[in-house]
Design a protein around this motif. Structure first.
Motif, PDB file in Angstrom:
ATOM      1  N   ILE A   1     -86.488 -48.501 -17.293  1.00 44.51           N
ATOM      2  CA  ILE A   1     -86.535 -48.414 -15.834  1.00 44.51           C
ATOM      3  C   ILE A   1     -86.512 -49.830 -15.248  1.00 44.51           C
ATOM      4  CG2 ILE A   1     -87.976 -47.704 -13.881  1.00 44.51           C
ATOM      5  CD1 ILE A   1     -89.011 -45.425 -15.650  1.00 44.51           C
ATOM      6  N   PRO A   2     -85.709 -50.080 -14.213  1.00 39.67           N
ATOM      7  CA  PRO A   2     -85.627 -51.421 -13.604  1.00 39.67           C
ATOM      8  C   PRO A   2     -86.982 -51.908 -13.086  1.00 39.67           C
ATOM      9  CG  PRO A   2     -83.847 -50.014 -12.833  1.00 39.67           C
ATOM     10  CD  PRO A   2     -84.768 -49.124 -13.597  1.00 39.67           C
ATOM     11  N   GLU A   3     -87.143 -53.219 -13.056  1.00 35.87           N
ATOM     12  CA  GLU A   3     -88.425 -53.831 -12.688  1.00 35.87           C
ATOM     13  C   GLU A   3     -88.884 -53.438 -11.293  1.00 35.87           C
ATOM     14  OE1 GLU A   3     -90.493 -55.537 -14.677  1.00 35.87           O
ATOM     15  OE2 GLU A   3     -89.070 -55.046 -16.276  1.00 35.87           O
TER      16      GLU A   3
ATOM     17  N   ASP B   1     -79.262 -44.097  -6.284  1.00 31.42           N
ATOM     18  CA  ASP B   1     -78.102 -44.995  -6.217  1.00 31.42           C
ATOM     19  C   ASP B   1     -78.223 -46.124  -7.237  1.00 31.42           C
ATOM     20  OD1 ASP B   1     -77.022 -43.455  -4.233  1.00 31.42           O
ATOM     21  OD2 ASP B   1     -77.631 -44.773  -2.590  1.00 31.42           O
ATOM     22  N   GLN B   2     -79.421 -46.667  -7.374  1.00 32.19           N
ATOM     23  CA  GLN B   2     -79.619 -47.737  -8.347  1.00 32.19           C
ATOM     24  C   GLN B   2     -79.447 -47.216  -9.769  1.00 32.19           C
ATOM     25  OE1 GLN B   2     -83.294 -49.900  -7.913  1.00 32.19           O
ATOM     26  NE2 GLN B   2     -82.859 -51.256  -9.643  1.00 32.19           N
ATOM     27  N   MET B   3     -79.985 -46.024 -10.055  1.00 40.01           N
ATOM     28  CA  MET B   3     -79.851 -45.450 -11.390  1.00 40.01           C
ATOM     29  C   MET B   3     -78.391 -45.128 -11.703  1.00 40.01           C
ATOM     30  SD  MET B   3     -82.856 -45.701 -12.497  1.00 40.01           S
ATOM     31  CE  MET B   3     -82.516 -44.976 -14.099  1.00 40.01           C
ATOM     32  N   SER B   4     -77.601 -44.819 -10.678  1.00 39.40           N
ATOM     33  CA  SER B   4     -76.178 -44.534 -10.884  1.00 39.40           C
ATOM     34  C   SER B   4     -75.449 -45.741 -11.443  1.00 39.40           C
ATOM     35  CB  SER B   4     -75.527 -44.092  -9.569  1.00 39.40           C
ATOM     36  OG  SER B   4     -76.048 -42.852  -9.149  1.00 39.40           O
TER      37      SER B   4
ATOM     38  N   LYS C   1     -82.088 -38.076 -20.025  1.00 40.22           N
ATOM     39  CA  LYS C   1     -80.877 -38.793 -20.422  1.00 40.22           C
ATOM     40  C   LYS C   1     -80.497 -39.853 -19.386  1.00 40.22           C
ATOM     41  CE  LYS C   1     -80.866 -35.914 -23.842  1.00 40.22           C
ATOM     42  NZ  LYS C   1     -81.354 -36.295 -25.169  1.00 40.22           N
ATOM     43  N   ALA C   2     -79.798 -39.436 -18.346  1.00 39.59           N
ATOM     44  CA  ALA C   2     -79.287 -40.395 -17.369  1.00 39.59           C
ATOM     45  C   ALA C   2     -80.397 -41.167 -16.664  1.00 39.59           C
ATOM     46  CB  ALA C   2     -78.419 -39.672 -16.343  1.00 39.59           C
ATOM     47  N   TYR C   3     -81.530 -40.509 -16.400  1.00 32.48           N
ATOM     48  CA  TYR C   3     -82.618 -41.172 -15.670  1.00 32.48           C
ATOM     49  C   TYR C   3     -83.578 -41.931 -16.575  1.00 32.48           C
ATOM     50  CZ  TYR C   3     -81.334 -39.039 -11.209  1.00 32.48           C
ATOM     51  OH  TYR C   3     -80.665 -38.695 -10.064  1.00 32.48           O
TER      52      TYR C   3
ATOM     53  N   ALA D   1     -90.745 -39.023 -11.603  1.00 33.97           N
ATOM     54  CA  ALA D   1     -89.433 -38.380 -11.447  1.00 33.97           C
ATOM     55  C   ALA D   1     -88.994 -38.416  -9.990  1.00 33.97           C
ATOM     56  CB  ALA D   1     -89.487 -36.946 -11.950  1.00 33.97           C
ATOM     57  N   LEU D   2     -89.943 -38.208  -9.078  1.00 36.21           N
ATOM     58  CA  LEU D   2     -89.649 -38.254  -7.644  1.00 36.21           C
ATOM     59  C   LEU D   2     -89.231 -39.665  -7.226  1.00 36.21           C
ATOM     60  CD1 LEU D   2     -89.654 -36.713  -4.955  1.00 36.21           C
ATOM     61  CD2 LEU D   2     -92.078 -37.293  -4.708  1.00 36.21           C
ATOM     62  N   ILE D   3     -89.917 -40.667  -7.753  1.00 39.17           N
ATOM     63  CA  ILE D   3     -89.570 -42.061  -7.449  1.00 39.17           C
ATOM     64  C   ILE D   3     -88.150 -42.369  -7.906  1.00 39.17           C
ATOM     65  CG2 ILE D   3     -90.072 -44.469  -8.102  1.00 39.17           C
ATOM     66  CD1 ILE D   3     -93.079 -43.616  -8.119  1.00 39.17           C
ATOM     67  N   LEU D   4     -87.788 -41.910  -9.091  1.00 41.85           N
ATOM     68  CA  LEU D   4     -86.437 -42.166  -9.600  1.00 41.85           C
ATOM     69  C   LEU D   4     -85.379 -41.455  -8.768  1.00 41.85           C
ATOM     70  CD1 LEU D   4     -86.932 -42.139 -13.463  1.00 41.85           C
ATOM     71  CD2 LEU D   4     -86.354 -44.071 -12.019  1.00 41.85           C
TER      72      LEU D   4
END
Length: 355
Positions: free
Chosen positions: A39-41, A264-267, A217-219, A256-259
């Motif tokens: 997960i990004p910082e 857009d960032q996770m994409s 997976k993706a998240y 999960a809600l935060i992600l």
């Protein structure tokens, strides 16, 4: 004690073997279809604030309403059509426990995600595997024949399929969905974000259709176990009867809600994985003695014309863990590699080229 504990176990459970993941030392992990990126910082900072203010002393919301509401908005479906699970595995178990049992068959193509058959056995429901073609295509006519051979059925289709990586033809799946039988049709779209192929728009038309997705997976939330089911309310209300009350811990719900709020960032990470998948495909193509199969997921299945066990050992000796799927039949001399970071993919290709 006048009896053995083994005498008390259900006879059908006694013959089962536990699902064991071996602890193998590695430097680079490319075996489990995980997202290679943590997960990004900046998102970790948001999660840290949530942890600091989190009420760990309180039970979680049993309905995961906030998370369902966010998913409802993004997917454009009613919240009552959503059930959150402790990973998709739990939801698969719920489906079979609610709709399986006597005179019901759990039908799935093979090879595929092994959990379908495992939970069928656990819930005392007949498991019926239908082999794919040599090109890993769906044999929908044979599946339909099996549907007709039992009073009721639950059909699981991994889409894209694990471990082969391909999406089956939409028409083949539609033939199964539209077949007149007493069946629940489950499309397991765990890798949807990598394939972009979904049957979700058909949910309102087919009352017996179920879509499964995951944050694993993706998240990149494999360690927290969050999955979700999308189905018509006639199905979700039955699932709620067998669902564990507090099945998803409160922190997993919040993260999960935060992600979702940083979709857009996770994409961006998903797009990076897709670019690396293409690069990995091109690299494997150049290596003699290796045949790879089309992938719509974040992993690639390939076959060696030598000995897969020896090739697997060669990777391990160099600190790279991939998945050895070698067995008689369709997967003979096959291995599976998860798309990793650029430097991980480079290391994989270097070893593959040297063998």
């Amino acid at each position: 004690m006048r009896f053995e504990i083994d005498d008390l176990i259900r006879s059908d459970i006694a013959s089962l073997k536990p699902y064991i993941v071996k602890d193998v030392p590695y430097k680079i992990k490319m075996d489990a279809n995980e997202n290679p990126y943590n997960i990004p910082e900046n998102i970790k900072d948001v999660i840290a604030k949530e942890i600091y203010n989190h009420h760990f002393n309180r039970y979680p919301d049993p309905s995961a309403f906030e998370l369902r509401q966010a998913l409802s908005s993004q997917l454009n479906v009613d919240t009552n059509k959503l059930v959150i699970g402790n990973g998709s595995d739990e939801l698969i178990s719920y489906i079979i426990s609610a709709f399986g049992g006597n005179k019901t068959g759990v039908i799935f193509p093979t090879p595929t995600f092994s959990i379908y058959g495992i939970f069928a056995d656990v819930w005392g429901t007949e498991s019926i595997g239908v082999p794919l073609s040599k090109d890993f295509e769906l044999k929908q006519d044979e599946i339909i024949s099996k549907m007709d051979s039992v009073d009721k059925s639950i059909v699981f289709i991994s889409h894209p399929n694990n471990p082969t990586g391909n999406c089956f033809s939409n028409q083949g799946i539609m033939d199964i969905i539209e077949h007149e039988s007493k069946s629940i049709i489950v499309l397991d779209e765990a890798y949807y974000e990598f394939s972009g192929n979904t049957f979700l728009p058909l949910l309102d038309k087919y009352e017996n259709l179920v879509i499964l997705r995951t944050f694993s997976k993706a998240y990149g939330l494999a360690g927290l176990r969050v999955g979700y089911m999308i189905a018509n309310e006639s199905i979700t209300k039955q699932i709620m009867k067998v669902k564990m009350v507090y099945n998803i811990n409160s922190l997993s719900q919040k993260i999960a809600l935060i992600l979702l709020n940083h979709k857009d960032q996770m994409s961006g990470y998903i797009n990076q994985i897709l670019r690396e998948r293409d690069r990995l495909i091109n690299g494997i193509d150049k290596i003699d003695g290796i045949k790879q199969f089309h992938s719509d997921a974040n992993f690639i299945l390939f076959r060696t014309n030598t000995n897969a066990d020896e090739l697997f050992s060669a990777f391990l000796e160099n600190g790279i863990l991939i998945r050895n799927l070698n067995e008689k039949g369709l997967l003979e001399n096959c291995l599976r590699v998860t798309v990793g970071k650029p430097e991980e993919n480079d290391a994989f290709l270097t070893i593959l080229e040297s063998q």
